[in-house]
Design an enzyme around this catalytic site. Sequence first.
Site, short mmCIF file in Angstrom:
data_model
loop_
_atom_site.label_atom_id
_atom_site.label_comp_id
_atom_site.label_asym_id
_atom_site.label_seq_id
_atom_site.Cartn_x
_atom_site.Cartn_y
_atom_site.Cartn_z
N THR A 26 -7.46 -16.72 2.09
CA THR A 26 -8.08 -15.70 1.05
C THR A 26 -8.03 -16.15 -0.32
O THR A 26 -7.47 -17.14 -0.60
CB THR A 26 -6.75 -14.41 1.39
N CYS A 32 -2.51 -9.64 -6.39
CA CYS A 32 -2.15 -9.23 -5.03
C CYS A 32 -1.40 -10.49 -4.54
O CYS A 32 -1.18 -11.33 -5.15
CB CYS A 32 -3.65 -9.28 -4.18
N HIS A 49 -3.40 -9.74 2.71
CA HIS A 49 -3.98 -9.82 1.22
C HIS A 49 -3.41 -8.27 0.85
O HIS A 49 -4.12 -7.34 0.56
CB HIS A 49 -5.36 -9.86 1.02
#
Lengths: 165, 208
Positions: A26, A32, A49
């Site tokens: 990711t 995040c 995520h």
Amino acid sequence: MIEDKSVVKVGMADLNIAHLPGVIRTTGLGSCVGLTMYDPHLKLAGMAHVMLPSSEIAREGKLNTAKYADTALPELLEKMIKLGASHSRIVSKMAGGSQMFAFAGAGDTMRIGPRNADSCREWLQKLNIPLLAEDTGGNYGRTIEMDCETGLLTIRSVQMGVKEL
Amino acid sequence: MEMFNRFEVFQMDVLKEVGNIGAGNAATALSQLLNRPIDMGVPKVQMLPFEEVAEKVGGDERIVVTVFLRVEGEAPGNLFFMMTPEAAKMLLNRLAGFDLREGLAFTDMEQSALSEIGNILAGSYLSSLADFTKLSMYPTVPGLAIDMAGAILSYGLLQFGEMGDAALLIDTSFFEGEDQVEGQFFLIPDPPSFAKIFESLGVPLSHD
């Protein structure tokens, strides 16, 4: 390099699982958190995520469970188990949760990174999954990638270079 | 998120005008600072899924120099002023006489100057917007980041995150021909701010 391996991409507020011989990645993690679950026996790697700490604040119609720590972690675990992973073998690593912009007197929104990481830790504990390693906090973005073969988590950032967990 | 799917064409036009006025004033301010003409692109107003937001600046991992201001007041939101590292160096050179150097390293002095430039431009963006809408809007202290676009822009999506998986962006770019000093403004109003902006401009809401 990774050219001969298939890459499973996980978008923002998304989760997915990669099989051998693949990698799962990711990109652009700021506040995040990229949370991984890995079954070393099956060489199965899952990644979420996570964007927000808790679904309690959700005002959306149909809940995107991958977005919130409290819903994404149980969902990822369930998916891993469905694919044959054993709960007792699953281990976790995570990265992200930074505070890109520090302001004096910043409210809760600006502290979202550390709150995301806290919530992930809390849910790992609730789900009884050991957290092997983490690279969280700081004020920089990260891109992470886990190799199903080794379970190694590679973390790249503009400021800090490459790091392996 | 349903309310946004129901934005009418004329409402989108109003938001474009919001971007136009804000960025237009910022471009004027920059033009005065540089003492040369600055061109501006046509504002784009789009509802974008989260994973596509960073595509607007060349991808999640593209490195950008960004000044971020949280907007407080009656119509809160997030304002980003983004440049490529090359454009930022060019701007520093033109405005403050800093030496042009290759690479991603910015000295403390350069970072502070960039913050201040961003602050001036964002300030003129906001004040023209506040005049236009008669809504109070004031910026927080600017934050500067030189990092991956995805990591930076995700901060502007948090308020939308509670409501869905897409965000509405008002995107305006400007550029100065020869030296390619170009930059992009992203205004991402918090979801409840749209109603306030429309109301203050006398635009009826579609669900009235």
